[in-house]
Design an enzyme around this catalytic site. Structure first.
Site, PDB file in Angstrom:
ATOM      1  N   CYS A 116       0.706  -1.350  -0.131  1.00 44.37           N
ATOM      2  CA  CYS A 116       0.155   0.054  -0.139  1.00 44.37           C
ATOM      3  C   CYS A 116       0.794   1.207  -0.056  1.00 44.37           C
ATOM      4  O   CYS A 116       0.333   2.387  -0.325  1.00 44.37           O
ATOM      5  CB  CYS A 116      -0.945   0.075   1.357  1.00 44.37           C
ATOM      6  SG  CYS A 116      -1.974  -1.297   1.584  1.00 44.37           S
ATOM      7  N   HIS A 256      -3.405   6.841   3.385  1.00 47.46           N
ATOM      8  CA  HIS A 256      -3.893   5.499   3.077  1.00 47.46           C
ATOM      9  C   HIS A 256      -5.356   5.419   3.480  1.00 47.46           C
ATOM     10  O   HIS A 256      -5.561   5.868   4.532  1.00 47.46           O
ATOM     11  CB  HIS A 256      -2.721   4.557   3.395  1.00 47.46           C
ATOM     12  CG  HIS A 256      -3.094   3.247   2.875  1.00 47.46           C
ATOM     13  ND1 HIS A 256      -3.653   3.058   1.555  1.00 47.46           N
ATOM     14  CD2 HIS A 256      -3.361   2.170   3.365  1.00 47.46           C
ATOM     15  CE1 HIS A 256      -3.819   1.759   1.698  1.00 47.46           C
ATOM     16  NE2 HIS A 256      -3.855   1.039   2.579  1.00 47.46           N
ATOM     17  N   ASN A 286     -10.037  -0.229   0.533  1.00 44.62           N
ATOM     18  CA  ASN A 286      -8.601   0.000   0.463  1.00 44.62           C
ATOM     19  C   ASN A 286      -8.270  -0.651  -0.736  1.00 44.62           C
ATOM     20  O   ASN A 286      -8.309  -1.926  -1.095  1.00 44.62           O
ATOM     21  CB  ASN A 286      -8.237  -1.111   1.676  1.00 44.62           C
ATOM     22  CG  ASN A 286      -6.534  -1.067   1.559  1.00 44.62           C
ATOM     23  OD1 ASN A 286      -5.775  -0.467   0.749  1.00 44.62           O
ATOM     24  ND2 ASN A 286      -6.101  -1.393   2.702  1.00 44.62           N
TER      25      ASN A 286
END
Ligand code: UT7
Length: 329
Positions: A116, A256, A286
């Site tokens: 990520c 994030h 996500n």
């Protein structure tokens, strides 16, 4: 910092697959419910790519949007860096597929693997290239099709993720500071709290490994949560310190997009209102390396960034990896 060596964001773009998967749909697949998902994560729905839609298809769509936004031609791109953990294939790299799809024939292409955190790692690599050669124009992409490595029988993980891609074009701009600074870190000791154990050289694709679902995301949620808050707060503070700025000088924070509670905890620790954060995890979940890139594109369009605005981007992912960048728009 010498302004002649800076790397500015010339344009951004993003792509989300059409298909929406709601929490109600997940209720029919695993023992979960809309209320749990919304209150524990903030996610209401996510996008899922079509069966034949690859990571590079999504990346190329985001790249085309970024080229249009920057007002430049694909031929002007000298490098493509694609951050992904779901490449189309182990090799060739995904950036090479994107090159062909968008016609960026002059580009050098490679991928970055930092889960990520990949988009900010790739942005910083691009900045370093531009710092040593200001004539470069670099396309940075964060793209992931996590739906292909999710265990759709594991309620601990399958409710969290989605597919998508985001892109930015970086080039030196006279008088602009661009990416002012980046603080990065990694901790390989914690590699087993968030990982995909199978499918690589450690546990190759055998029938047995596939039947044990080794090539899917394995996560210790609570530990990952703790580490995410800690590393994103620390790297944000470190980046602000390196830039000689305070949090109140930042126009927008782009974190994030893993869990709303993680972002709320960061907001409390940085002593800043949640309104300063650009959030889209309610709609996309996500999306790994794509998350901060999509949010940057969305924020730039909807929050009407002005030249000189200061943006803080902050990410966290498997590895562990983390990073925070301060960018002057
Ligand atoms: O990109 C970075 C990667 N990921 C992250 O940053 C994720 C970080 N972690 C998190 O976001 C959170 O830890 C989760 C959302 C994954 C889990 O939330 P939590 O508040 O930490 O829950 P938990 O794991 O402590 O589980 C609480 C309960 C458990 O039941 P028991 O043992 O208390 O009976 C779980 O089995 O919730 C249960 N649970 C669920 N219930 C309904 C776990 N997943 C689900 C689910 N639906 N989908």
């Amino acid at each position: 910092m010498l302004s002649s060596l800076s790397a500015s964001i010339l344009g951004t773009g993003s792509y989300l697959p059409e298909r929406i998967m709601t929490n109600a749909e997940l209720e029919k697949m695993v023992d979960t419910n809309d209320e749990w998902i919304r209150t524990r994560t903030g996610i209401q729905e996510r996008r899922i790519a079509g069966p034949s839609e690859t990571t590079s298809d999504m990346a190329a769509a985001a790249a085309r949007a970024a080229l249009e936004n920057a007002g430049i031609d694909a031929q002007e791109i000298s490098m493509i860096i694609c951050a992904t953990v779901t490449p189309d294939m182990f090799f060739p790299n995904t950036a090479c597929f994107v090159q062909t799809k968008i016609g960026a024939t002059q580009a050098v292409c490679f991928d970055v693997s930092a889960a990520c955190s990949g988009f900010l790692y790739a942005m910083e690599i691009a900045r370093q290239f531009i710092a040593s050669d200001p004539s470069k124009t670099i396309l940075v992409i964060g793209a992931d099709k996590l739906s292909t490595i999710v265990n759709w029988e594991d309620r601990n993980t399958c409710v969290l993720f989605g597919d998508g891609a985001g892109a930015a074009i970086l080039r030196h701009r006279e008088g602009g500071r661009g990416i002012i600074t980046t603080s990065m870190g990694s901790d390989g000791k914690l590699n087993n709290i968030l990982y995909t154990p199978g499918g690589g050289s450690a546990a190759p694709t055998t029938l047995e490994n596939v039947s044990q679902k080794l090539a899917t995301i394995h996560m210790n949620g609570r530990e990952t949560y703790k580490q995410a808050v800690k590393s994103m707060v620390e790297s944000s503070l470190q980046a602000l310190k390196q830039a000689d700025l305070t949090i109140d000088q930042i126009t927008c924070i782009i974190p994030h997009q893993a869990n709303l509670r993680i972002i709320e905890a960061i907001a409390t620790r940085l002593n800043v209102s949640l309104n300063h954060f650009h959030l889209n995890l309610d709609r996309y979940g996500n999306t790994s390396a794509a998350a901060v890139a999509i949010a940057l594109d969305e924020a730039a369009r909807t929050r009407n960034f002005q030249r000189g605005d200061l943006i803080l981007l902050v990410v966290f992912g498997g590895g562990l990896t983390w990073a925070a960048s301060v960018v002057e728009w």
